[in-house]
Design a protein around this motif. Structure first.
Motif, PDB file in Angstrom:
ATOM      1  N   LEU A  34      10.922  -3.309  -3.287  1.00 28.91           N
ATOM      2  CA  LEU A  34      11.315  -1.991  -2.771  1.00 28.91           C
ATOM      3  C   LEU A  34      12.831  -1.816  -2.676  1.00 28.91           C
ATOM      4  O   LEU A  34      13.304  -0.738  -2.322  1.00 28.91           O
ATOM      5  N   CYS A  35      13.585  -2.880  -2.956  1.00 25.62           N
ATOM      6  CA  CYS A  35      15.058  -2.851  -2.834  1.00 25.62           C
ATOM      7  C   CYS A  35      15.481  -2.515  -1.409  1.00 25.62           C
ATOM      8  O   CYS A  35      16.374  -1.686  -1.186  1.00 25.62           O
ATOM      9  N   ILE A  36      14.840  -3.145  -0.450  1.00 23.45           N
ATOM     10  CA  ILE A  36      15.162  -2.947   0.961  1.00 23.45           C
ATOM     11  C   ILE A  36      16.327  -3.866   1.315  1.00 23.45           C
ATOM     12  O   ILE A  36      16.208  -5.088   1.219  1.00 23.45           O
ATOM     13  N   ASP A  37      17.444  -3.282   1.712  1.00 22.17           N
ATOM     14  CA  ASP A  37      18.635  -4.061   2.050  1.00 22.17           C
ATOM     15  C   ASP A  37      18.997  -3.990   3.526  1.00 22.17           C
ATOM     16  O   ASP A  37      19.556  -4.935   4.074  1.00 22.17           O
ATOM     17  N   ASN A  38      18.728  -2.867   4.173  1.00 23.27           N
ATOM     18  CA  ASN A  38      19.161  -2.662   5.556  1.00 23.27           C
ATOM     19  C   ASN A  38      18.058  -2.878   6.585  1.00 23.27           C
ATOM     20  O   ASN A  38      18.315  -3.378   7.667  1.00 23.27           O
ATOM     21  N   VAL A  39      16.854  -2.471   6.255  1.00 25.23           N
ATOM     22  CA  VAL A  39      15.720  -2.631   7.158  1.00 25.23           C
ATOM     23  C   VAL A  39      15.275  -4.085   7.106  1.00 25.23           C
ATOM     24  O   VAL A  39      15.155  -4.666   6.028  1.00 25.23           O
ATOM     25  N   LYS A  40      15.054  -4.668   8.277  1.00 24.98           N
ATOM     26  CA  LYS A  40      14.532  -6.033   8.360  1.00 24.98           C
ATOM     27  C   LYS A  40      13.022  -5.958   8.178  1.00 24.98           C
ATOM     28  O   LYS A  40      12.339  -5.255   8.923  1.00 24.98           O
ATOM     29  N   ILE A  41      12.498  -6.656   7.190  1.00 25.27           N
ATOM     30  CA  ILE A  41      11.063  -6.676   6.924  1.00 25.27           C
ATOM     31  C   ILE A  41      10.541  -8.021   7.422  1.00 25.27           C
ATOM     32  O   ILE A  41      10.917  -9.065   6.879  1.00 25.27           O
ATOM     33  N   VAL A  42       9.713  -7.990   8.469  1.00 31.47           N
ATOM     34  CA  VAL A  42       9.280  -9.238   9.091  1.00 31.47           C
ATOM     35  C   VAL A  42       7.761  -9.407   9.042  1.00 31.47           C
ATOM     36  O   VAL A  42       7.015  -8.443   8.940  1.00 31.47           O
ATOM     37  N   THR A  64       0.857  -1.178   0.000  1.00 37.37           N
ATOM     38  CA  THR A  64       0.000   0.000   0.000  1.00 37.37           C
ATOM     39  C   THR A  64       0.899   1.236   0.000  1.00 37.37           C
ATOM     40  O   THR A  64       2.055   1.173   0.418  1.00 37.37           O
ATOM     41  N   SER A  65       0.374   2.357  -0.447  1.00 34.46           N
ATOM     42  CA  SER A  65       1.226   3.517  -0.718  1.00 34.46           C
ATOM     43  C   SER A  65       1.917   4.087   0.523  1.00 34.46           C
ATOM     44  O   SER A  65       3.126   4.318   0.500  1.00 34.46           O
ATOM     45  N   VAL A  66       1.196   4.324   1.597  1.00 34.56           N
ATOM     46  CA  VAL A  66       1.828   4.928   2.784  1.00 34.56           C
ATOM     47  C   VAL A  66       2.800   3.936   3.424  1.00 34.56           C
ATOM     48  O   VAL A  66       3.888   4.326   3.860  1.00 34.56           O
ATOM     49  N   CYS A  67       2.445   2.668   3.437  1.00 40.24           N
ATOM     50  CA  CYS A  67       3.343   1.653   4.002  1.00 40.24           C
ATOM     51  C   CYS A  67       4.635   1.574   3.185  1.00 40.24           C
ATOM     52  O   CYS A  67       5.732   1.457   3.738  1.00 40.24           O
ATOM     53  N   THR A  68       4.500   1.641   1.877  1.00 39.79           N
ATOM     54  CA  THR A  68       5.664   1.645   0.994  1.00 39.79           C
ATOM     55  C   THR A  68       6.542   2.851   1.289  1.00 39.79           C
ATOM     56  O   THR A  68       7.770   2.725   1.453  1.00 39.79           O
ATOM     57  N   ASP A  69       5.947   4.028   1.395  1.00 41.07           N
ATOM     58  CA  ASP A  69       6.716   5.240   1.703  1.00 41.07           C
ATOM     59  C   ASP A  69       7.383   5.142   3.067  1.00 41.07           C
ATOM     60  O   ASP A  69       8.519   5.597   3.247  1.00 41.07           O
ATOM     61  N   GLN A  70       6.706   4.543   4.032  1.00 37.69           N
ATOM     62  CA  GLN A  70       7.245   4.403   5.386  1.00 37.69           C
ATOM     63  C   GLN A  70       8.519   3.548   5.371  1.00 37.69           C
ATOM     64  O   GLN A  70       9.535   3.919   5.961  1.00 37.69           O
ATOM     65  N   MET A  71       8.481   2.403   4.695  1.00 39.88           N
ATOM     66  CA  MET A  71       9.654   1.520   4.662  1.00 39.88           C
ATOM     67  C   MET A  71      10.774   2.118   3.817  1.00 39.88           C
ATOM     68  O   MET A  71      11.946   2.015   4.173  1.00 39.88           O
ATOM     69  N   ARG A  72      10.418   2.774   2.729  1.00 39.60           N
ATOM     70  CA  ARG A  72      11.449   3.426   1.906  1.00 39.60           C
ATOM     71  C   ARG A  72      12.134   4.553   2.677  1.00 39.60           C
ATOM     72  O   ARG A  72      13.339   4.764   2.543  1.00 39.60           O
ATOM     73  N   SER A  73      11.382   5.279   3.480  1.00 39.16           N
ATOM     74  CA  SER A  73      11.957   6.353   4.279  1.00 39.16           C
ATOM     75  C   SER A  73      12.966   5.802   5.286  1.00 39.16           C
ATOM     76  O   SER A  73      14.049   6.369   5.485  1.00 39.16           O
ATOM     77  N   LEU A  74      12.626   4.701   5.923  1.00 35.50           N
ATOM     78  CA  LEU A  74      13.561   4.081   6.875  1.00 35.50           C
ATOM     79  C   LEU A  74      14.819   3.594   6.159  1.00 35.50           C
ATOM     80  O   LEU A  74      15.934   3.783   6.655  1.00 35.50           O
ATOM     81  N   GLU A  75      14.643   2.978   5.023  1.00 42.24           N
ATOM     82  CA  GLU A  75      15.798   2.486   4.253  1.00 42.24           C
ATOM     83  C   GLU A  75      16.672   3.658   3.794  1.00 42.24           C
ATOM     84  O   GLU A  75      17.896   3.617   3.925  1.00 42.24           O
ATOM     85  N   ARG A  76      16.047   4.706   3.281  1.00 42.43           N
ATOM     86  CA  ARG A  76      16.767   5.875   2.780  1.00 42.43           C
ATOM     87  C   ARG A  76      17.554   6.575   3.893  1.00 42.43           C
ATOM     88  O   ARG A  76      18.616   7.149   3.662  1.00 42.43           O
TER      89      ARG A  76
END
Length: 150
Positions: free
Chosen positions: A85-93, A42-54
């Protein structure tokens, strides 16, 4: 009831997108950010995880910190989402089985929609809750506020 500052954070073991077990007690001595998002893809969830990764490197400037994104989505969905999302550092559980057990232990389960609330929880090096903020479902958490509270 939402977990309170100074309470001991409930123990958990959840799998991340790399199939590694993330056990909270193994993270003692580090700060931990638990960032709940209601539903992957979902859009806000995507932005939330991308913000943490960035902002991962900025977060690390505040001390050795493990950043974990949680939702009740099943593991295969979380794995694919992290990849997209190309998340490398944030653990997505995934807190899917037993269903929302960790989310409920932290008082962040939304009974109305069967998903988690949107929230950030910071756990200190001793395993105590240092900071908690619950957001509206449509609200993107402010990463600057999160970093300030580390």
């Amino acid at each position: 009831m939402t977990i309170k500052v100074s309470e001991m954070a409930p123990e958990f073991t959840l799998k991340d997108q790399e199939k590694n077990d993330i056990k909270l007690s193994d993270l003692k001595g580090k700060k931990v950010i638990l960032s709940w998002h209601p539903l992957a893809f979902t859009s806000v969830c995507t932005d939330q995880m991308r913000s943490l990764e960035r902002n991962y490197d900025r977060i690390q400037e505040k001390g050795d910190t493990v950043v974990i994104g949680l939702s009740i989505d099943p593991y295969p969905a979380k794995q694919k989402w992290a990849d997209i999302l190309c998340i490398d550092n944030v653990k997505i559980v995934s807190d899917f089985f037993p269903y929302a057990e960790v989310t409920k232990a932290y008082g962040l389960f939304n009974e109305e929609n069967g998903a988690s609330k949107r929230a950030n929880v910071i756990i200190d090096e001793e395993g105590k809750v240092k900071w908690v903020k619950v957001y509206e479902a449509s609200e993107l958490p402010d990463v600057e506020e999160l970093i300030e509270n580390l």
